[in-house]
Write a protein that holds these residues in place. Structure first.
Motif, PDB file in Angstrom:
ATOM      1  N   TYR A 149      43.862  42.351  40.693  1.00  0.00           N
ATOM      2  CA  TYR A 149      44.394  43.501  40.179  1.00  0.00           C
ATOM      3  C   TYR A 149      45.122  44.077  41.429  1.00  0.00           C
ATOM      4  O   TYR A 149      46.258  44.505  41.373  1.00  0.00           O
ATOM      5  N   ALA A 150      44.641  43.902  42.766  1.00  0.00           N
ATOM      6  CA  ALA A 150      45.281  44.453  43.772  1.00  0.00           C
ATOM      7  C   ALA A 150      46.437  43.589  44.145  1.00  0.00           C
ATOM      8  O   ALA A 150      47.613  44.218  44.614  1.00  0.00           O
ATOM      9  N   GLU A 151      46.433  42.502  43.839  1.00  0.00           N
ATOM     10  CA  GLU A 151      47.618  41.502  44.459  1.00  0.00           C
ATOM     11  C   GLU A 151      48.520  41.673  43.027  1.00  0.00           C
ATOM     12  O   GLU A 151      49.746  40.987  43.219  1.00  0.00           O
ATOM     13  N   GLN A 152      48.323  42.336  41.925  1.00  0.00           N
ATOM     14  CA  GLN A 152      49.027  42.224  40.758  1.00  0.00           C
ATOM     15  C   GLN A 152      49.589  41.021  40.053  1.00  0.00           C
ATOM     16  O   GLN A 152      50.669  40.830  39.623  1.00  0.00           O
ATOM     17  N   LYS A 153      48.646  40.199  40.155  1.00  0.00           N
ATOM     18  CA  LYS A 153      48.720  38.960  39.470  1.00  0.00           C
ATOM     19  C   LYS A 153      47.990  39.173  38.220  1.00  0.00           C
ATOM     20  O   LYS A 153      46.977  38.634  37.845  1.00  0.00           O
TER      21      LYS A 153
END
Length: 283
Positions: free
Chosen positions: A175-179
């Protein structure tokens, strides 16, 4: 005299039967003309209020000079805002009672009625003129048959379990890496495990025909059972694709895509011969 009356009634009956048979063997062919070309469609008999309303608007020329005013690539193209064109205040726009049927689903090329959201329209009544044509995309069976709304809520509960700390860390990292594609795949891979652990139902039911259609043809399955599907494009999906490619600003095409709509009665046999459309068997 009595014989003459019997003969007269006999011929009247024959005429009535002949007239009914003729009516059953004909249908309305819809043609939507745009600067990209023509779209041909048929409307379903088992959604009669939507079919009759569309035909009446088309025959009166009221669709002409309306636009495909909302375009979302890989989703749908929407148009036919008759009442906006005619200056009727939105609160006075007519609606049509919902005719939502499970065997009419949102595969690519289907025509459905736009409507307001459930919070102000709990009966799911359709807008009295606006319609959309489904473009959509293809779906794998696992993605298609998953209730994503329920699964997203469930996984947030599931990762709070001490035993699922590694899963929580992986979820947070993606989620943090927007993957988001990888995150979706991770969530899907855990669906049955989560359902079993939390004793939840996280699936949706589709027929084998629907699963095959969404996997090969594509569509927008999350709209199923929510909006009235009342027709189908039988020629000109390439035109729909071109409209869907239009550059837009806030979903409105930068260059207007105007439409003209006409309907003409044609024998079902001719529609089948010219457009390859197969009418459903009468039960």
């Amino acid at each position: 005299m009595a014989i003459n009356k019997v003969v007269s009634y006999f011929f009247v009956s024959l005429l009535l039967v002949s007239s009914l048979a003729c009516g059953q063997n004909k249908d309305y062919l819809v043609t939507i003309t745009t600067r990209h070309g023509e779209i041909q469609a048929v409307l379903f008999d088992d959604t009669p209020q939507h079919k009759n309303n569309f035909i009446a608007l088309a025959e009166a020329g009221r669709f002409d000079s309306t636009q495909f005013h909302r375009v979302i690539k890989n989703f749908m193209v929407q148009g036919g805002d008759v009442f906006g064109k005619e200056g009727l205040p939105p609160q006075e726009w007519p609606t049509i009672p919902a005719e939502i049927l499970p065997h009419h689903y949102h595969r690519k090329g289907m025509i459905a009625a736009a409507r307001q959201n459930d919070n102000i329209n709990p009966t799911r009544a359709s807008n009295g003129s606006q319609f959309y044509i489904v473009q959509g995309r293809t779906y794998e069976e696992l993605e298609l048959t998953t209730d994503f709304t329920a699964l997203q809520k469930a996984i947030l509960q599931y990762v709070q379990l001490e035993s699922q700390r590694p899963l929580k860390e992986e979820y947070n990292r993606l989620y943090a890496e927007q993957k988001f594609d990888s995150l979706t795949n991770l969530i899907l891979s855990k669906r049955d495990e989560i359902a079993q652990a939390l004793k939840l139902t996280l699936t949706k039911t589709y027929t084998p025909e629907q699963i095959k259609a969404y996997a090969t043809i594509g569509g927008t399955p999350h709209l199923d059972r929510e909006y009235t599907v009342f027709g189908e494009v039988i020629s000109g999906m390439d035109v729909v694709e071109k409209i869907a490619q239009e550059p837009t600003t806030r979903e409105v095409p930068d260059t207007p895509v105007w439409m003209q709509v006409k309907v003409e009665k044609m024998s079902k046999k001719k529609i089948t011969e010219e457009y390859g459309y197969t009418y459903p068997a009468i039960k």
